[in-house]
Write a protein that holds these residues in place. Sequence first.
Motif: not given
Length: 407
Positions: A130, A134, A146, A361, A365
């Motif tokens: 993560d 993050a 993640a 996270w 992403q």
Amino acid sequence: MKKCPFAVLVTLLFVVMVSVTFAAEPIRIGWVGPLSAPGAYAGGQEMKWAAELAADEINSAGGVLGRPIEVVYEDTRGMPEQGTAAMERLVTGKKVVAVFGEFHSSVGLAEIEVAHKYGIPFIASEVWADDITARQYPEVFRVAPANSMIYDIVAAWVVAAGFKNVAIMQETTDWGVGAVKVLTQKFDQHGVKYSVTTVELTQQDFTAQILRFMNQKPRPDLFMNMLAGEGSYRITRQSCELGFAPTPQTALYSGGSPSLYPEFWENVGECGVYLMAELVGLPKQIWNEKTRAFIAAFKKRFDRTPSAVGMESYDSLYLIVEAIRQAGSTDPKAMIKTLETLRWTGTRGEYWFSTKREPAWAYHQFLDAPVVVIQYDRVNQGTDDAKILWPKRWATTKELYLKVKKK
């Protein structure tokens, strides 16, 4: 005094030649990943092959901004200090405009510090901790899911399948510890009992730990092998040879993707039948044209079927090149700004990067990264032909897992 026409012509030709030379100067892009022990070099090699394939395709199509690309490869050996050194060489020595790749989360976490230090775009291809996103560094984007995305799905499957007593062997890395943290938090919520033992990535013999699990009362009904390196093969083989898992009493799960390559079958043979694992690629039934084209090209060139790990590396390079194309520049800030709004369809679906900051996270992403739980039911089976157990919308069998038949 007037210049001689011949001298003028020579001067013009020289200017043209220099301009062409400068225009054809390659755009350098860095790749990082494990290509030797103690790293998971089978995964690293597939990632490198996929990147080579993408680079050749891009250059055959004319490159980007009128220039070819050149990918510079660095072996990080699964070691954070090697990742740091590789990034320094790529950025300060090779003058790359961006970096992609990496397999090990602990190494990736070291690498993104260098990317952040120099403001260089970094696409994390196959690192799951993560903390990669993050930390919310503006330079860092991730195409792999993640840990929180993957193991929330895996934990939901464990609960749905009815497992009550889980034995977990985890590696002492950011990925291993982080993955097990997500799993056990979910298990606590649903009353699933578990026991965890920690081992080193370089460990050779796991007999003592496996025997302790076997002697627990009650005996675990699921054994989760959470090692991402080559040690995962030894655990699978030793667990099988000791009669622990996979057996009618105890199912076997392998996390972290080492079971997705042909090397898995070369190392474990029949012990791999009935093993379950996560796959971070599109299910076969929803492959798109790019998925099929990539798999066909990879098979033709390397005489083996690629896994989703190769797809992540392949797509990462294309994403960098697309960012350069849309930005009209190799300026890092322009590329980062473009990546934040870019939408591009690759082998694993349509990519886009989130800019929301909660949960931490989720920043930069790829939130639509696919995750499925698969199971092998015969030796040398490919991931594209394995049973899909979970999620239900993509399942290819009604059973939540195939149980080992009593002999």
